[in-house]
Write a protein that holds these residues in place. Structure first.
Motif, PDB file in Angstrom:
ATOM      1  N   GLN A  90      -5.895   3.077  -2.081  1.00 40.01           N
ATOM      2  CA  GLN A  90      -6.693   3.822  -2.117  1.00 40.01           C
ATOM      3  C   GLN A  90      -7.071   3.502  -3.826  1.00 40.01           C
ATOM      4  OE1 GLN A  90      -5.082   8.047  -1.663  1.00 40.01           O
ATOM      5  NE2 GLN A  90      -5.836   8.139   0.567  1.00 40.01           N
ATOM      6  N   LYS A  91      -5.771   3.381  -4.875  1.00 40.90           N
ATOM      7  CA  LYS A  91      -5.314   2.754  -6.033  1.00 40.90           C
ATOM      8  C   LYS A  91      -6.888   1.736  -5.908  1.00 40.90           C
ATOM      9  CE  LYS A  91      -1.312   5.125  -7.449  1.00 40.90           C
ATOM     10  NZ  LYS A  91       0.460   4.578  -7.697  1.00 40.90           N
ATOM     11  N   VAL A  92      -6.679   1.164  -4.917  1.00 40.03           N
ATOM     12  CA  VAL A  92      -7.426  -0.638  -5.099  1.00 40.03           C
ATOM     13  C   VAL A  92      -8.563  -0.125  -5.081  1.00 40.03           C
ATOM     14  CG1 VAL A  92      -7.748  -2.900  -3.713  1.00 40.03           C
ATOM     15  CG2 VAL A  92      -5.599  -2.198  -4.412  1.00 40.03           C
ATOM     16  N   GLN A  93      -9.719   0.697  -4.835  1.00 41.17           N
ATOM     17  CA  GLN A  93     -10.518   0.945  -3.952  1.00 41.17           C
ATOM     18  C   GLN A  93     -10.979   1.494  -5.656  1.00 41.17           C
ATOM     19  OE1 GLN A  93     -10.688   3.000  -0.366  1.00 41.17           O
ATOM     20  NE2 GLN A  93     -10.214   0.838   1.229  1.00 41.17           N
ATOM     21  N   ARG A  94     -10.253   2.639  -5.939  1.00 39.56           N
ATOM     22  CA  ARG A  94     -10.811   3.141  -7.056  1.00 39.56           C
ATOM     23  C   ARG A  94     -11.208   1.630  -8.421  1.00 39.56           C
ATOM     24  NH1 ARG A  94      -6.216   6.925  -8.114  1.00 39.56           N
ATOM     25  NH2 ARG A  94      -5.740   7.035  -6.199  1.00 39.56           N
ATOM     26  N   GLY A  95     -12.291   2.076  -9.283  1.00 38.98           N
ATOM     27  CA  GLY A  95     -12.575   1.246 -10.520  1.00 38.98           C
ATOM     28  C   GLY A  95     -13.332   0.448 -10.476  1.00 38.98           C
ATOM     29  N   SER A  96     -13.364  -0.755 -11.267  1.00 39.93           N
ATOM     30  CA  SER A  96     -14.057  -1.646 -10.998  1.00 39.93           C
ATOM     31  C   SER A  96     -13.401  -2.957 -10.855  1.00 39.93           C
ATOM     32  CB  SER A  96     -14.962  -2.318 -12.962  1.00 39.93           C
ATOM     33  OG  SER A  96     -13.653  -2.542 -13.224  1.00 39.93           O
ATOM     34  N   THR A  97     -14.107  -4.164 -10.533  1.00 36.71           N
ATOM     35  CA  THR A  97     -13.938  -6.062  -9.759  1.00 36.71           C
ATOM     36  C   THR A  97     -12.258  -6.132 -11.226  1.00 36.71           C
ATOM     37  OG1 THR A  97     -15.849  -6.140  -9.264  1.00 36.71           O
ATOM     38  CG2 THR A  97     -14.027  -7.560  -9.512  1.00 36.71           C
ATOM     39  N   GLN A  98     -12.778  -5.859 -12.084  1.00 39.24           N
ATOM     40  CA  GLN A  98     -11.579  -6.493 -13.474  1.00 39.24           C
ATOM     41  C   GLN A  98     -10.854  -5.451 -13.243  1.00 39.24           C
ATOM     42  OE1 GLN A  98     -13.647  -5.962 -16.745  1.00 39.24           O
ATOM     43  NE2 GLN A  98     -14.727  -7.422 -16.988  1.00 39.24           N
ATOM     44  N   SER A  99     -10.665  -4.064 -13.309  1.00 37.22           N
ATOM     45  CA  SER A  99      -9.669  -3.013 -12.819  1.00 37.22           C
ATOM     46  C   SER A  99      -8.723  -3.578 -11.445  1.00 37.22           C
ATOM     47  CB  SER A  99      -9.796  -1.488 -12.772  1.00 37.22           C
ATOM     48  OG  SER A  99     -10.310  -1.318 -11.729  1.00 37.22           O
ATOM     49  N   ILE A 145      17.732  -5.402  -3.868  1.00 41.34           N
ATOM     50  CA  ILE A 145      16.574  -4.732  -4.642  1.00 41.34           C
ATOM     51  C   ILE A 145      15.481  -4.643  -3.917  1.00 41.34           C
ATOM     52  CG2 ILE A 145      16.394  -5.878  -6.750  1.00 41.34           C
ATOM     53  CD1 ILE A 145      18.252  -7.537  -6.817  1.00 41.34           C
ATOM     54  N   LEU A 146      14.791  -5.222  -2.684  1.00 36.12           N
ATOM     55  CA  LEU A 146      13.774  -4.506  -1.859  1.00 36.12           C
ATOM     56  C   LEU A 146      13.981  -3.285  -1.407  1.00 36.12           C
ATOM     57  CD1 LEU A 146      12.911  -7.942  -0.862  1.00 36.12           C
ATOM     58  CD2 LEU A 146      12.022  -7.182  -3.205  1.00 36.12           C
ATOM     59  N   ASP A 147      15.172  -3.261  -1.377  1.00 34.88           N
ATOM     60  CA  ASP A 147      15.361  -1.977  -0.860  1.00 34.88           C
ATOM     61  C   ASP A 147      15.442  -0.663  -1.727  1.00 34.88           C
ATOM     62  OD1 ASP A 147      15.537  -2.656   1.806  1.00 34.88           O
ATOM     63  OD2 ASP A 147      17.920  -3.255   2.023  1.00 34.88           O
ATOM     64  N   LYS A 148      15.838  -1.093  -2.628  1.00 35.69           N
ATOM     65  CA  LYS A 148      16.286   0.430  -3.660  1.00 35.69           C
ATOM     66  C   LYS A 148      14.591   0.545  -4.163  1.00 35.69           C
ATOM     67  CE  LYS A 148      21.502  -1.114  -5.459  1.00 35.69           C
ATOM     68  NZ  LYS A 148      21.668  -1.203  -5.682  1.00 35.69           N
ATOM     69  N   LEU A 149      14.126  -0.742  -4.556  1.00 33.08           N
ATOM     70  CA  LEU A 149      12.646  -0.527  -5.354  1.00 33.08           C
ATOM     71  C   LEU A 149      12.143  -0.058  -4.074  1.00 33.08           C
ATOM     72  CD1 LEU A 149      10.805  -1.184  -7.388  1.00 33.08           C
ATOM     73  CD2 LEU A 149       9.914  -3.349  -6.017  1.00 33.08           C
ATOM     74  N   HIS A 150      11.969  -0.042  -2.749  1.00 33.17           N
ATOM     75  CA  HIS A 150      11.389   0.526  -1.929  1.00 33.17           C
ATOM     76  C   HIS A 150      11.636   2.201  -2.074  1.00 33.17           C
ATOM     77  CE1 HIS A 150       9.158   1.730   1.853  1.00 33.17           C
ATOM     78  NE2 HIS A 150      10.503   2.244   2.403  1.00 33.17           N
ATOM     79  N   SER A 151      12.662   2.826  -1.847  1.00 34.96           N
ATOM     80  CA  SER A 151      13.056   3.810  -1.590  1.00 34.96           C
ATOM     81  C   SER A 151      12.811   4.544  -3.033  1.00 34.96           C
ATOM     82  CB  SER A 151      14.399   3.899  -1.747  1.00 34.96           C
ATOM     83  OG  SER A 151      15.730   3.221  -2.774  1.00 34.96           O
ATOM     84  N   GLU A 152      12.645   4.129  -4.455  1.00 40.40           N
ATOM     85  CA  GLU A 152      12.320   4.469  -5.495  1.00 40.40           C
ATOM     86  C   GLU A 152      10.356   4.643  -5.420  1.00 40.40           C
ATOM     87  OE1 GLU A 152      12.892   1.608  -9.009  1.00 40.40           O
ATOM     88  OE2 GLU A 152      15.005   2.166  -8.752  1.00 40.40           O
ATOM     89  N   GLN A 153      10.054   4.150  -4.639  1.00 41.83           N
ATOM     90  CA  GLN A 153       8.199   3.949  -4.560  1.00 41.83           C
ATOM     91  C   GLN A 153       8.200   5.302  -3.350  1.00 41.83           C
ATOM     92  OE1 GLN A 153       6.572   0.243  -3.060  1.00 41.83           O
ATOM     93  NE2 GLN A 153       6.531  -0.545  -5.084  1.00 41.83           N
ATOM     94  N   GLN A 154       9.330   5.283  -2.288  1.00 46.45           N
ATOM     95  CA  GLN A 154       9.172   6.254  -1.524  1.00 46.45           C
ATOM     96  C   GLN A 154       9.052   7.561  -2.177  1.00 46.45           C
ATOM     97  OE1 GLN A 154       8.179   6.371   1.936  1.00 46.45           O
ATOM     98  NE2 GLN A 154       7.583   4.868   1.828  1.00 46.45           N
ATOM     99  N   THR A 155      10.266   7.830  -2.889  1.00 48.10           N
ATOM    100  CA  THR A 155      10.036   9.134  -3.726  1.00 48.10           C
ATOM    101  C   THR A 155       9.022   9.320  -4.477  1.00 48.10           C
ATOM    102  OG1 THR A 155      11.687   8.000  -5.540  1.00 48.10           O
ATOM    103  CG2 THR A 155      12.449   8.684  -3.381  1.00 48.10           C
ATOM    104  N   LEU A 156       8.293   8.282  -5.096  1.00 49.91           N
ATOM    105  CA  LEU A 156       7.585   8.248  -6.269  1.00 49.91           C
ATOM    106  C   LEU A 156       6.423   8.932  -4.638  1.00 49.91           C
ATOM    107  CD1 LEU A 156       7.787   5.987  -8.506  1.00 49.91           C
ATOM    108  CD2 LEU A 156       8.045   8.208  -9.050  1.00 49.91           C
ATOM    109  N   GLY A 157       5.887   8.655  -3.959  1.00 52.61           N
ATOM    110  CA  GLY A 157       4.944   9.428  -2.677  1.00 52.61           C
ATOM    111  C   GLY A 157       4.167   7.753  -3.144  1.00 52.61           C
ATOM    112  N   ALA A 158       4.483   6.688  -2.486  1.00 50.31           N
ATOM    113  CA  ALA A 158       3.582   5.589  -3.272  1.00 50.31           C
ATOM    114  C   ALA A 158       3.692   5.040  -1.747  1.00 50.31           C
ATOM    115  CB  ALA A 158       4.156   4.398  -4.131  1.00 50.31           C
ATOM    116  N   ASN A 159       3.091   4.642  -0.642  1.00 51.77           N
ATOM    117  CA  ASN A 159       2.660   3.183   0.314  1.00 51.77           C
ATOM    118  C   ASN A 159       1.465   2.521   0.976  1.00 51.77           C
ATOM    119  OD1 ASN A 159       1.220   5.945   0.911  1.00 51.77           O
ATOM    120  ND2 ASN A 159       2.327   7.063   2.306  1.00 51.77           N
ATOM    121  N   LYS A 160       1.521   2.069   1.488  1.00 50.80           N
ATOM    122  CA  LYS A 160       0.629   1.147   1.794  1.00 50.80           C
ATOM    123  C   LYS A 160      -0.925   1.900   2.126  1.00 50.80           C
ATOM    124  CE  LYS A 160       0.767   1.365   6.150  1.00 50.80           C
ATOM    125  NZ  LYS A 160       1.029   0.228   7.833  1.00 50.80           N
TER     126      LYS A 160
END
Length: 122
Positions: free
Chosen positions: A105-114, A85-100
Motif C-alpha cells: 500500500q505504501k508503494v502504491q501511494r505517491g509518485s514514481t520518484q517517491s 538480527i533479521l528475526d529481531k527486525l521482523h518482530s519490531e516491524q510486526q509490533t509497528l504493524g508493518a507487513n507485506k
C-alpha cells in the motif's frame, strides 16, 4: 385386562363387531404387564466399582500424558535457536504493524520518484 382391538372403536377399520379383526394383546391377558427392571444392590456395587476403576485408569492416562507434554516442552526449549538480527527486525516491524500488505500500500501511494526512493530505503 386391556385389549389391542376394540370392536366399538371406528378407528379399527371394519366396525361390524366381528371377531375376524380382533387382535388381543396377550401380554395383558397373561398378566405380563411390562415393568421397569430395577438393579439389585450387588449390580449397583459392581457398577460403582467399574466406574471407579475406569476413573482411576483415566487419571493414570492423564498423568502419563501430562508427563509426556512436559518432556516435549523441555525438548522444544532446548532446541530453540537464538534470534538472529533479521528475526529481531521482523518482530519490531510486526509490533509497528508493518507487513507485506502495508508495504504494498505504501508503494502504491505517491509518485514514481517517491516509489523509487521508498524501495531504495528498503
Amino acid at each position: 385386562r386391556r385389549f389391542a382391538y376394540d370392536p366399538n372403536n371406528p378407528q379399527n377399520g371394519n366396525n361390524n363387531g366381528g371377531e375376524q379383526n380382533a387382535r388381543v394383546d396377550y401380554r395383558y391377558v397373561l398378566g405380563q404387564v411390562p415393568s421397569r427392571e430395577l438393579m439389585t444392590e450387588a449390580e449397583m456395587e459392581a457398577l460403582a466399582i467399574e466406574v471407579e476403576r475406569e476413573r482411576y485408569q483415566y487419571l493414570e492416562k492423564a498423568k502419563h500424558l501430562q508427563e509426556q507434554l512436559n518432556t516435549f516442552k523441555s525438548e522444544i526449549e532446548d532446541m530453540k535457536v537464538e534470534d538472529s538480527i533479521l528475526d529481531k527486525l521482523h518482530s519490531e516491524q510486526q509490533t509497528l504493524g508493518a507487513n507485506k500488505y502495508t508495504t504494498i500500500q505504501k508503494v502504491q501511494r505517491g509518485s514514481t520518484q517517491s516509489r523509487v526512493a521508498f524501495f531504495e530505503e528498503l
